[in-house]
Scaffold this motif. Structure first.
Motif, PDB file in Angstrom:
ATOM      1  N   PHE A  91     -12.425 -45.735 -39.310  1.00 26.65           N
ATOM      2  CA  PHE A  91     -12.832 -46.623 -40.392  1.00 26.65           C
ATOM      3  C   PHE A  91     -13.172 -45.829 -41.651  1.00 26.65           C
ATOM      4  CE2 PHE A  91     -13.832 -48.633 -36.401  1.00 26.65           C
ATOM      5  CZ  PHE A  91     -13.482 -49.958 -36.571  1.00 26.65           C
ATOM      6  N   THR A  92     -13.029 -46.500 -42.797  1.00 25.03           N
ATOM      7  CA  THR A  92     -13.494 -45.926 -44.057  1.00 25.03           C
ATOM      8  C   THR A  92     -15.011 -46.089 -44.137  1.00 25.03           C
ATOM      9  OG1 THR A  92     -13.299 -47.988 -45.324  1.00 25.03           O
ATOM     10  CG2 THR A  92     -11.315 -46.621 -45.136  1.00 25.03           C
ATOM     11  N   GLY A  93     -15.598 -45.637 -45.247  1.00 24.98           N
ATOM     12  CA  GLY A  93     -17.040 -45.700 -45.412  1.00 24.98           C
ATOM     13  C   GLY A  93     -17.518 -46.989 -46.052  1.00 24.98           C
ATOM     14  N   LEU A  94     -18.817 -47.018 -46.407  1.00 22.00           N
ATOM     15  CA  LEU A  94     -19.443 -48.226 -46.922  1.00 22.00           C
ATOM     16  C   LEU A  94     -18.915 -48.644 -48.291  1.00 22.00           C
ATOM     17  CD1 LEU A  94     -23.134 -47.512 -45.897  1.00 22.00           C
ATOM     18  CD2 LEU A  94     -21.663 -49.319 -44.986  1.00 22.00           C
ATOM     19  N   GLY A  95     -18.672 -47.670 -49.159  1.00 25.87           N
ATOM     20  CA  GLY A  95     -18.255 -47.997 -50.524  1.00 25.87           C
ATOM     21  C   GLY A  95     -16.919 -48.704 -50.595  1.00 25.87           C
ATOM     22  N   SER A  96     -16.066 -48.496 -49.598  1.00 26.39           N
ATOM     23  CA  SER A  96     -14.745 -49.121 -49.570  1.00 26.39           C
ATOM     24  C   SER A  96     -14.663 -50.243 -48.533  1.00 26.39           C
ATOM     25  CB  SER A  96     -13.671 -48.068 -49.286  1.00 26.39           C
ATOM     26  OG  SER A  96     -13.950 -47.378 -48.069  1.00 26.39           O
ATOM     27  N   GLY A  97     -15.808 -50.676 -48.020  1.00 25.14           N
ATOM     28  CA  GLY A  97     -15.809 -51.830 -47.136  1.00 25.14           C
ATOM     29  C   GLY A  97     -15.892 -51.534 -45.655  1.00 25.14           C
ATOM     30  N   ASN A  98     -15.996 -50.244 -45.281  1.00 27.83           N
ATOM     31  CA  ASN A  98     -16.090 -49.857 -43.862  1.00 27.83           C
ATOM     32  C   ASN A  98     -15.001 -50.553 -43.043  1.00 27.83           C
ATOM     33  OD1 ASN A  98     -18.800 -49.743 -41.379  1.00 27.83           O
ATOM     34  ND2 ASN A  98     -17.105 -48.341 -41.766  1.00 27.83           N
ATOM     35  N   LYS A  99     -13.746 -50.353 -43.442  1.00 34.58           N
ATOM     36  CA  LYS A  99     -12.615 -51.084 -42.874  1.00 34.58           C
ATOM     37  C   LYS A  99     -11.720 -50.183 -42.021  1.00 34.58           C
ATOM     38  CE  LYS A  99     -10.295 -50.190 -47.248  1.00 34.58           C
ATOM     39  NZ  LYS A  99      -9.891 -50.749 -48.540  1.00 34.58           N
ATOM     40  N   LEU A 100     -10.999 -50.776 -41.112  1.00 35.97           N
ATOM     41  CA  LEU A 100     -10.090 -50.063 -40.226  1.00 35.97           C
ATOM     42  C   LEU A 100      -8.904 -49.496 -41.005  1.00 35.97           C
ATOM     43  CD1 LEU A 100      -9.398 -49.500 -37.163  1.00 35.97           C
ATOM     44  CD2 LEU A 100      -7.969 -51.555 -37.298  1.00 35.97           C
ATOM     45  N   HIS A 217      -4.340 -45.762 -49.696  1.00 36.35           N
ATOM     46  CA  HIS A 217      -5.488 -45.807 -50.607  1.00 36.35           C
ATOM     47  C   HIS A 217      -6.664 -44.983 -50.109  1.00 36.35           C
ATOM     48  CE1 HIS A 217      -3.193 -48.987 -52.450  1.00 36.35           C
ATOM     49  NE2 HIS A 217      -3.245 -49.711 -51.351  1.00 36.35           N
ATOM     50  N   LEU A 218      -6.427 -44.062 -49.187  1.00 36.81           N
ATOM     51  CA  LEU A 218      -7.550 -43.320 -48.610  1.00 36.81           C
ATOM     52  C   LEU A 218      -8.265 -42.457 -49.646  1.00 36.81           C
ATOM     53  CD1 LEU A 218      -6.409 -42.222 -45.032  1.00 36.81           C
ATOM     54  CD2 LEU A 218      -7.787 -44.184 -45.745  1.00 36.81           C
ATOM     55  N   ALA A 219      -7.531 -41.883 -50.597  1.00 36.06           N
ATOM     56  CA  ALA A 219      -8.180 -41.058 -51.625  1.00 36.06           C
ATOM     57  C   ALA A 219      -9.123 -41.908 -52.479  1.00 36.06           C
ATOM     58  CB  ALA A 219      -7.132 -40.380 -52.502  1.00 36.06           C
ATOM     59  N   GLN A 220      -8.659 -43.107 -52.888  1.00 30.98           N
ATOM     60  CA  GLN A 220      -9.509 -44.005 -53.676  1.00 30.98           C
ATOM     61  C   GLN A 220     -10.689 -44.503 -52.842  1.00 30.98           C
ATOM     62  OE1 GLN A 220      -6.138 -43.961 -53.399  1.00 30.98           O
ATOM     63  NE2 GLN A 220      -5.189 -45.246 -54.982  1.00 30.98           N
ATOM     64  N   ASP A 221     -10.429 -44.794 -51.565  1.00 30.78           N
ATOM     65  CA  ASP A 221     -11.513 -45.247 -50.693  1.00 30.78           C
ATOM     66  C   ASP A 221     -12.574 -44.158 -50.530  1.00 30.78           C
ATOM     67  OD1 ASP A 221     -10.303 -47.691 -50.313  1.00 30.78           O
ATOM     68  OD2 ASP A 221      -9.403 -47.167 -48.385  1.00 30.78           O
ATOM     69  N   PHE A 222     -12.127 -42.920 -50.398  1.00 36.07           N
ATOM     70  CA  PHE A 222     -13.060 -41.803 -50.240  1.00 36.07           C
ATOM     71  C   PHE A 222     -13.923 -41.642 -51.489  1.00 36.07           C
ATOM     72  CE2 PHE A 222     -13.978 -37.136 -50.091  1.00 36.07           C
ATOM     73  CZ  PHE A 222     -14.680 -37.130 -48.898  1.00 36.07           C
ATOM     74  N   ASP A 223     -13.304 -41.782 -52.662  1.00 36.53           N
ATOM     75  CA  ASP A 223     -14.067 -41.707 -53.908  1.00 36.53           C
ATOM     76  C   ASP A 223     -15.095 -42.846 -53.991  1.00 36.53           C
ATOM     77  OD1 ASP A 223     -12.682 -39.472 -54.699  1.00 36.53           O
ATOM     78  OD2 ASP A 223     -11.264 -40.576 -55.982  1.00 36.53           O
ATOM     79  N   ALA A 224     -14.692 -44.045 -53.579  1.00 31.11           N
ATOM     80  CA  ALA A 224     -15.617 -45.186 -53.594  1.00 31.11           C
ATOM     81  C   ALA A 224     -16.766 -44.964 -52.613  1.00 31.11           C
ATOM     82  CB  ALA A 224     -14.863 -46.471 -53.247  1.00 31.11           C
ATOM     83  N   ASP A 225     -16.451 -44.387 -51.460  1.00 28.44           N
ATOM     84  CA  ASP A 225     -17.494 -44.098 -50.469  1.00 28.44           C
ATOM     85  C   ASP A 225     -18.499 -43.091 -51.013  1.00 28.44           C
ATOM     86  OD1 ASP A 225     -16.138 -45.776 -48.768  1.00 28.44           O
ATOM     87  OD2 ASP A 225     -15.220 -44.177 -47.588  1.00 28.44           O
ATOM     88  N   ASN A 226     -17.997 -42.034 -51.650  1.00 29.82           N
ATOM     89  CA  ASN A 226     -18.878 -41.000 -52.191  1.00 29.82           C
ATOM     90  C   ASN A 226     -19.734 -41.544 -53.335  1.00 29.82           C
ATOM     91  OD1 ASN A 226     -18.203 -38.939 -50.455  1.00 29.82           O
ATOM     92  ND2 ASN A 226     -16.557 -38.143 -51.747  1.00 29.82           N
TER      93      ASN A 226
END
Length: 250
Positions: A91-100, A217-226
Motif C-alpha cells: 500500500f501507499t502512505g497516508l498522504g496518497s490515500g493508503n491505497k493498494l 503514479h508512485l513517485a507522486q504518491d511518495f511525494d504526497a506521503d512525505n
C-alpha cells in the motif's frame, strides 16, 4: 481456525470482461486503489478460516498506516486433497490515500479439482483482454504479461516480457527503495500484470502465480506521503512546544 498475526489482508482470482479500463484493473475484486478495510472485508468473506496479517508503519508523532499484508490459506480439513493459497499486498502512505498498488497471489490447485492450463489462461484473457506477450513452457505451463498505460483500455503489445515486478523484492510498502525503482521504470511498466500457470504433460494445471503492480503514479504518491508526514510532524512539534514540561534545573 482464524489466526491473526498483526492485523489483516485479502484474496483474489480471475473473472470479468476483456475491455478493462486501466483504473479498474483487479484480480477477483481486489482492485488497484482499494483500501485495506475493503480488502479485509473481501478476504474474510472469501476465506473466513484463513490466516492473515497487516503490517503497520508509524510516524514519530504516532500516526499509523497499513504498509503491507499477507494471507495464508491451507484447507486443513482435507490434508490429502489440499488447496493452498498465499498472497501479498503493498500500500501507499497516508498522504496518497493508503491505497493498494501491488498484489501477488500464489495458488496450488486442489488435486481433485485441477483445471486445465488452457482454461485458466482463457479466464485471464476474458478478464484482462489479449495479453501484451505470452508463451508456453515445455512442461505444459503458460505464461503471459499485460501492460496497461494510464488511459489505455487494452494492453499494449510487447515483443518480450519486462522485469517490472520482482519476486525477492516484492514491495513492502511505498518506501524509498520502491519509489526509486518506480521512477526508473514507471513509463516502461505502467500497470503491469504477470501471469504464470504451471501444469503437467496431461494439460492439467498444478499452480498459479500472478503479480500485479501500478507504477504510474508512485513517485507522486511518495511525494504526497512525505508532504503529509511533514505536516503531521510539524503540527505535533508545535503542540509539544506549548505543552512540554519545563527544562530541568541544570
Amino acid at each position: 481456525m482464524k489466526i491473526t498475526f498483526l492485523t489483516a489482508v485479502a484474496a483474489l482470482f480471475l473473472g470479468g470482461v476483456a475491455a478493462t479500463q486501466a483504473a479498474e484493473i483487479d484480480i477477483n475484486g481486489m482492485a488497484l486503489g482499494m483500501s485495506a478495510d475493503q480488502i479485509i472485508a473481501k478476504f474474510q468473506e472469501a476465506r473466513p478460516e484463513a490466516q492473515y496479517e497487516f503490517v503497520r508503519w508509524k510516524l514519530p508523532e504516532g500516526t499509523e498506516w497499513v504498509a503491507n499484508g499477507r494471507t495464508l490459506y491451507n484447507d486443513l480439513a482435507n490434508p490429502d486433497d489440499m488447496e493452498h493459497e498465499r498472497m501479498q499486498f503493498a500500500f501507499t502512505g497516508l498522504g496518497s490515500g493508503n491505497k493498494l498498488f501491488a498484489v501477488r497471489r500464489e495458488l496450488k490447485f486442489r488435486p481433485s479439482q485441477r483445471p486445465t492450463t488452457e482454461s485458466v489462461f482463457a479466464a485471464a484473457i476474458q478478464k484482462f483482454g489479449e495479453p501484451s506477450v505470452m508463451g508456453k513452457s515445455s512442461t505444459g505451463g503458460i505464461w503471459a504479461a499485460w501492460k496497461f498505460g494510464a488511459e489505455r483500455a487494452t494492453a499494449e503489445k510487447l515483443e518480450s516480457p519486462l522485469g517490472c515486478i520482482g519476486i525477492s523484492d516484492f514491495p513492502v510498502g511505498l518506501d524509498e527503495f520502491t519509489v526509486k525503482k518506480a521512477k526508473q521504470s514507471a513509463s516502461m511498466c505502467g500497470i503491469y500484470i504477470d501471469f504464470d500457470v504451471r501444469g503437467d504433460d496431461t494439460g492439467l494445471a498444478t499452480e498459479l502465480d500472478m503479480k500485479m503492480m501500478n507504477q504510474l503514479h508512485l513517485a507522486q504518491d511518495f511525494d504526497a506521503d512525505n508532504s503529509d508526514a511533514r505536516k503531521r510532524i510539524d503540527a505535533a512539534k508545535a503542540r509539544n512546544t506549548l505543552t512540554a514540561a519545563p527544562a530541568p534545573k541544570l
